[in-house]
Design a protein around this motif. Structure first.
Motif, mmCIF file in Angstrom:
data_model
loop_
_atom_site.group_PDB
_atom_site.id
_atom_site.type_symbol
_atom_site.label_atom_id
_atom_site.label_comp_id
_atom_site.label_asym_id
_atom_site.label_seq_id
_atom_site.Cartn_x
_atom_site.Cartn_y
_atom_site.Cartn_z
ATOM 1 N N THR A 33 1.700 0.323 1.819
ATOM 2 C CA THR A 33 1.566 -0.869 2.297
ATOM 3 C C THR A 33 3.072 -1.391 1.873
ATOM 4 O O THR A 33 3.829 -1.955 2.839
ATOM 5 C CB THR A 33 -0.328 -2.161 2.482
ATOM 6 O OG1 THR A 33 -0.864 -1.174 2.718
ATOM 7 C CG2 THR A 33 0.767 -3.393 2.913
ATOM 8 N N VAL A 88 1.812 5.464 7.701
ATOM 9 C CA VAL A 88 0.875 5.107 8.780
ATOM 10 C C VAL A 88 -0.599 6.172 8.215
ATOM 11 O O VAL A 88 -0.909 6.117 8.067
ATOM 12 C CB VAL A 88 1.315 4.571 9.859
ATOM 13 C CG1 VAL A 88 -0.090 4.778 10.930
ATOM 14 C CG2 VAL A 88 2.370 3.393 9.695
ATOM 15 N N VAL A 89 0.277 7.500 9.246
ATOM 16 C CA VAL A 89 -0.604 8.361 8.600
ATOM 17 C C VAL A 89 -1.040 8.867 6.967
ATOM 18 O O VAL A 89 -2.796 8.820 7.338
ATOM 19 C CB VAL A 89 0.406 9.812 9.323
ATOM 20 C CG1 VAL A 89 -0.908 11.287 9.043
ATOM 21 C CG2 VAL A 89 0.296 10.054 10.611
ATOM 22 N N LEU A 129 -2.058 6.089 5.428
ATOM 23 C CA LEU A 129 -3.165 5.284 5.026
ATOM 24 C C LEU A 129 -4.353 5.312 6.307
ATOM 25 O O LEU A 129 -5.066 5.286 5.653
ATOM 26 C CB LEU A 129 -2.235 3.901 5.798
ATOM 27 C CG LEU A 129 -1.467 3.616 4.690
ATOM 28 C CD1 LEU A 129 -0.821 2.446 5.319
ATOM 29 C CD2 LEU A 129 -1.882 2.707 3.476
ATOM 30 N N ARG A 130 -4.044 6.565 7.433
ATOM 31 C CA ARG A 130 -5.518 6.167 7.804
ATOM 32 C C ARG A 130 -6.149 7.394 8.113
ATOM 33 O O ARG A 130 -8.000 7.456 8.375
ATOM 34 C CB ARG A 130 -5.100 6.045 9.647
ATOM 35 C CG ARG A 130 -3.824 5.067 10.222
ATOM 36 C CD ARG A 130 -5.175 4.289 10.069
ATOM 37 N NE ARG A 130 -4.809 2.951 10.464
ATOM 38 C CZ ARG A 130 -4.980 2.781 11.773
ATOM 39 N NH1 ARG A 130 -5.150 3.804 12.909
ATOM 40 N NH2 ARG A 130 -4.279 1.469 12.411
ATOM 41 N N THR A 131 -6.191 8.677 7.288
ATOM 42 C CA THR A 131 -5.966 10.119 6.735
ATOM 43 C C THR A 131 -5.879 10.686 5.853
ATOM 44 O O THR A 131 -6.915 11.925 5.463
ATOM 45 C CB THR A 131 -5.463 11.061 7.858
ATOM 46 O OG1 THR A 131 -3.872 11.130 7.413
ATOM 47 C CG2 THR A 131 -5.712 10.654 9.344
ATOM 48 N N ASP A 132 -5.834 9.827 4.830
ATOM 49 C CA ASP A 132 -5.371 9.901 3.347
ATOM 50 C C ASP A 132 -5.121 11.770 3.280
ATOM 51 O O ASP A 132 -5.264 12.882 2.185
ATOM 52 C CB ASP A 132 -6.975 10.720 2.917
ATOM 53 C CG ASP A 132 -6.917 9.040 2.612
ATOM 54 O OD1 ASP A 132 -6.010 7.779 2.553
ATOM 55 O OD2 ASP A 132 -8.129 8.791 2.533
ATOM 56 N N GLU A 175 -3.282 3.425 -1.246
ATOM 57 C CA GLU A 175 -2.925 1.986 -0.026
ATOM 58 C C GLU A 175 -1.647 0.931 -0.802
ATOM 59 O O GLU A 175 -1.365 0.596 0.457
ATOM 60 C CB GLU A 175 -4.235 1.638 -0.236
ATOM 61 C CG GLU A 175 -4.319 0.755 1.195
ATOM 62 C CD GLU A 175 -6.106 0.351 1.170
ATOM 63 O OE1 GLU A 175 -6.403 -0.707 1.736
ATOM 64 O OE2 GLU A 175 -6.791 0.725 0.598
#
Length: 312
Positions: A181, A266-267, A269-272, A177
Motif C-alpha cells: 500500500t 493491486v493484483v 493485494l487482491r490475489t496474493d 499488505e
C-alpha cells in the motif's frame, strides 16, 4: 546532453538502494517492517547497500581522470558533487553499525543502533538530494535548473525502493499488505511529480539566439558555426534524439515506471500472487532506466546557441 550509461545506471541503482534503506530503517524505527522479521529487515538493508554501492562504483566509470576523484571531497562548501561524495561515504559506517545491531539483536533496537539508523537514513536522503542538486544547480541547462529535479530523484528513489521492499517482504514469506500500500502511494506521487516535470519542460525553456543577441524583431540565423571542428562541448552537449524515439521512451516510462507496477501491486493485494511482487521491481527498473536516459537526452545546454541551435 549525451546520455552516459554509467551515470544512468548510477542514478537509478543508487536511488533505488538509498530509497530502500530509507524506507526500511524508518519503518523499523517506527516498530518494525510489517510482515518481516529481523532477518528479513537485515536482508533488505543489505540489498539496499549493494544497490547503492554498485551505483556509486558505476559513477566512477564516467570520470575522465579517475585518479583525481579524491579531489571531489574537498569542495564541500561550494560543490554539490563534493557534498554527494561526503554524504555517501559517511553513510557507510552508520548503516553498517545499524546492520550490526540488527544482526546481534534481531528485531530489537539498542539505543546506539537506533542513533546509527537515524543517521544512516538522513545521510541516504541527503545523498539522493545532492545527486539531484548536481543537475538542478546548473543554470546553463534550463531543463535541469528546477526544484522538480531533486524532488523527482527523491520520489523515484523512494518509489522504486518501496517496490523492492514489497518483493523482499513476499520473498521472506510475510504479508506485504502494508508495504505494498505504501508502494502504491509512492508510485502515484512520483508519477504525478514526473508528469508535472514533463509538462514543465514541454514549454519553451531558456534563451534563443534572438534573446541572446537582444534582437527580437526578426529571426536570427547563424550562417557559420563558431569553430571549424568539434569540441568537447559540441560532442557532449549537442546530442539530439529523434522525436519518435522520445515519445516511445516516454511511453515506456509511464507504463513500466508507474502504470504496470501499480497494477501488479493491486493484483498482489487482491490475489496474493507472489510472482507479481517479485517481477514488479524488474519492471520499475526498466521504466527508470528509460526515464533517466530521457532526463539527459532532453537537456539542452546554452552552448548550443554558439553552434546555431535556435532554442535551448
Amino acid at each position: 546532453m549525451h546520455p552516459a550509461l554509467s551515470v544512468i545506471f548510477f542514478t537509478v541503482a543508487s536511488g533505488a538502494g538509498f530509497g530502500l534503506v530509507m524506507l526500511t530503517i524508518s519503518l523499523h524505527l517506527l516498530g518494525g517492517v510489517p510482515g518481516m522479521e529481523g532477518s528479513g529487515t537485515l536482508a533488505a538493508i543489505l540489498v539496499g547497500i549493494v544497490l547503492a554501492t554498485l551505483g556509486l562504483l558505476a559513477s566512477t566509470l564516467h570520470l575522465a581522470n579517475p585518479k583525481n576523484a579524491w579531489r571531489a571531497f574537498f569542495r564541500f562548501r561550494t560543490s554539490w558533487l563534493s557534498r554527494e561524495a561526503v554524504f555517501s561515504v559517511l553513510f557507510y559506517p552508520c548503516v553498517m553499525l545499524y546492520a550490526l545491531g540488527l544482526w546481534l539483536f534481531g528485531g530489537e533496537l539498542a539505543w546506539w543502533s537506533a542513533i546509527a539508523g537515524t543517521l544512516a537514513m538522513l545521510l541516504a536522503l541527503a545523498t539522493v538530494f545532492t545527486t539531484g542538486m548536481i543537475y538542478a544547480s546548473l543554470r546553463t541547462i534550463p531543463q535541469w535548473n528546477s526544484p522538480l529535479v531533486p524532488a523527482n530523484y527523491l520520489l523515484l528513489g523512494l518509489a522504486s525502493g518501496a517496490v523492492i521492499l514489497t518483493a523482499l517482504t513476499v520473498a521472506f514469506g510475510g504479508s506485504a499488505e502494508t508495504v505494498a500500500t505504501m508502494a502504491l502511494v509512492l508510485l502515484v506521487i512520483a508519477g504525478i511529480a514526473k508528469g508535472v516535470y514533463y509538462f514543465w519542460i514541454g514549454k519553451p525553456q531558456g534563451p534563443t539566439i534572438n534573446t541572446a543577441l537582444g534582437i527580437t524583431r526578426s529571426r536570427i540565423k547563424m550562417l557559420e558555426p563558431g569553430q571549424s571542428s568539434d569540441s568537447f562541448l559540441n560532442r557532449e552537449f549537442s546530442f539530439q534524439a529523434a522525436a519518435e524515439r522520445i515519445l516511445r521512451l516516454r511511453l515506456v516510462v509511464h507504463l513500466c515506471g508507474f502504470i504496470l507496477p501499480f497494477l501488479m501491486l493491486v493484483v498482489l493485494l487482491r490475489t496474493d500472487i507472489a510472482m507479481v511482487a517479485l517481477l514488479a521491481p524488474l519492471v520499475v527498473i526498466v521504466g527508470l532506466l528509460a526515464e533517466r536516459w530521457l532526463f539527459f537526452a532532453e537537456a539542452r545546454h546554452v552552448v548550443n546557441l554558439y553552434y546555431g541551435r535556435q532554442q535551448c
